[in-house]
Design a protein around this motif. Sequence first.
Motif, PDB file in Angstrom:
ATOM      1  N   GLU A  68     -26.818 -33.808  10.910  1.00 39.92           N
ATOM      2  CA  GLU A  68     -25.505 -33.620  11.812  1.00 39.92           C
ATOM      3  C   GLU A  68     -25.768 -33.634  13.211  1.00 39.92           C
ATOM      4  O   GLU A  68     -24.831 -33.912  13.819  1.00 39.92           O
ATOM      5  CB  GLU A  68     -25.222 -32.028  11.303  1.00 39.92           C
ATOM      6  N   LEU A  72     -24.023 -36.533  16.706  1.00 41.01           N
ATOM      7  CA  LEU A  72     -23.562 -35.668  18.021  1.00 41.01           C
ATOM      8  C   LEU A  72     -23.805 -36.876  19.132  1.00 41.01           C
ATOM      9  O   LEU A  72     -24.856 -37.496  19.438  1.00 41.01           O
ATOM     10  CB  LEU A  72     -24.025 -34.393  18.377  1.00 41.01           C
ATOM     11  N   PRO A 127     -20.531 -22.717  20.690  1.00 43.56           N
ATOM     12  CA  PRO A 127     -18.951 -22.939  20.620  1.00 43.56           C
ATOM     13  C   PRO A 127     -18.509 -22.788  22.097  1.00 43.56           C
ATOM     14  O   PRO A 127     -19.174 -22.193  22.980  1.00 43.56           O
ATOM     15  CB  PRO A 127     -18.407 -21.866  20.036  1.00 43.56           C
ATOM     16  N   THR A 128     -17.539 -23.684  22.417  1.00 40.64           N
ATOM     17  CA  THR A 128     -17.029 -23.773  23.617  1.00 40.64           C
ATOM     18  C   THR A 128     -16.023 -22.343  24.087  1.00 40.64           C
ATOM     19  O   THR A 128     -15.942 -22.125  25.085  1.00 40.64           O
ATOM     20  CB  THR A 128     -16.138 -25.079  23.801  1.00 40.64           C
ATOM     21  N   ALA A 132     -13.210 -20.676  18.796  1.00 37.48           N
ATOM     22  CA  ALA A 132     -13.337 -21.959  18.318  1.00 37.48           C
ATOM     23  C   ALA A 132     -13.935 -22.059  17.029  1.00 37.48           C
ATOM     24  O   ALA A 132     -14.664 -20.989  16.417  1.00 37.48           O
ATOM     25  CB  ALA A 132     -14.416 -22.601  19.143  1.00 37.48           C
ATOM     26  N   GLU A 133     -13.410 -22.865  16.291  1.00 36.14           N
ATOM     27  CA  GLU A 133     -13.627 -23.093  14.901  1.00 36.14           C
ATOM     28  C   GLU A 133     -15.127 -23.414  14.780  1.00 36.14           C
ATOM     29  O   GLU A 133     -15.810 -24.374  15.495  1.00 36.14           O
ATOM     30  CB  GLU A 133     -12.770 -24.191  14.295  1.00 36.14           C
ATOM     31  N   ALA A 134     -15.846 -22.709  13.596  1.00 35.25           N
ATOM     32  CA  ALA A 134     -17.428 -23.176  13.610  1.00 35.25           C
ATOM     33  C   ALA A 134     -17.403 -24.650  13.126  1.00 35.25           C
ATOM     34  O   ALA A 134     -16.772 -24.970  12.333  1.00 35.25           O
ATOM     35  CB  ALA A 134     -18.020 -22.318  12.558  1.00 35.25           C
ATOM     36  N   THR A 135     -18.299 -25.383  13.835  1.00 40.60           N
ATOM     37  CA  THR A 135     -18.809 -26.695  13.375  1.00 40.60           C
ATOM     38  C   THR A 135     -19.818 -26.817  12.329  1.00 40.60           C
ATOM     39  O   THR A 135     -20.326 -25.781  12.066  1.00 40.60           O
ATOM     40  CB  THR A 135     -19.448 -27.267  14.789  1.00 40.60           C
ATOM     41  N   PRO A 136     -19.929 -27.659  11.665  1.00 37.73           N
ATOM     42  CA  PRO A 136     -20.777 -27.874  10.523  1.00 37.73           C
ATOM     43  C   PRO A 136     -22.296 -27.504  10.980  1.00 37.73           C
ATOM     44  O   PRO A 136     -22.966 -26.798  10.296  1.00 37.73           O
ATOM     45  CB  PRO A 136     -20.750 -29.331  10.034  1.00 37.73           C
ATOM     46  N   ALA A 137     -22.461 -27.872  12.268  1.00 33.99           N
ATOM     47  CA  ALA A 137     -23.988 -27.430  12.752  1.00 33.99           C
ATOM     48  C   ALA A 137     -24.131 -25.859  12.746  1.00 33.99           C
ATOM     49  O   ALA A 137     -25.190 -25.503  12.224  1.00 33.99           O
ATOM     50  CB  ALA A 137     -24.149 -28.220  14.017  1.00 33.99           C
ATOM     51  N   LEU A 138     -23.052 -25.309  13.131  1.00 33.13           N
ATOM     52  CA  LEU A 138     -23.181 -23.930  13.253  1.00 33.13           C
ATOM     53  C   LEU A 138     -23.256 -23.220  12.001  1.00 33.13           C
ATOM     54  O   LEU A 138     -23.655 -22.274  11.744  1.00 33.13           O
ATOM     55  CB  LEU A 138     -21.999 -23.402  14.259  1.00 33.13           C
TER      56      LEU A 138
END
Length: 196
Positions: A68, A72, A127-128, A132-138
């Motif tokens: 993942e 980026l 996260p910004t 913010a919505e959790a990214t797949p990495a998080l």
Amino acid sequence: MMRFVALLLALGLLMTSCNRTPAPIDPASAQAVKVQLNILRDTVAARWGEMQQSDNAKQRDTKELLRELSGLPGADRAALARLQYANDRLPARRYSEQSMADSGLIDAYDTAQDSLLQAVYALVPLPTSPDAEATPALVLTGQIQEADAELVGFRTRYDQAAMRFNSYLQLHRAEMEQLGREYTKLQPLPLFTLQN
């Protein structure tokens, strides 16, 4: 009438024989020791298996997280490849139920895995904003950290099962001699807990 009586007698005998329970095993017998040892060995194997499955899942999630991160923008692909190489090597470095008698092997494995995970976590973008919505990495990072936090519990449960097995071995050596080579060869299992 005679046939009816004979039939009743036969039915009575049949019902009596069906209701019989098998004779209980003498708890002090070699046979009882064998049954209990097999149960204890199965429990130890189950605890070990649970721990290994969790560790394997953690390594799969780490591999997925590295994949993942490599997608980026601005990813350092050379650094990620080195981390992937280190992750791929972890299973070969992992101790076994017998080799863990050398606690240095456990420490070396834990150190290698911890160092790898800390290096991977450092590359995960934060996260910004708080909402913010959790990214797949998080999400993957959270799964890895959760599995990592469960390790102590897995090791504790394994040690508890192994200690019961070891105690039983010590108490029933005489009966084990009657059970044959497979049982006389059984040895106490090493533990994660350091013994004095």
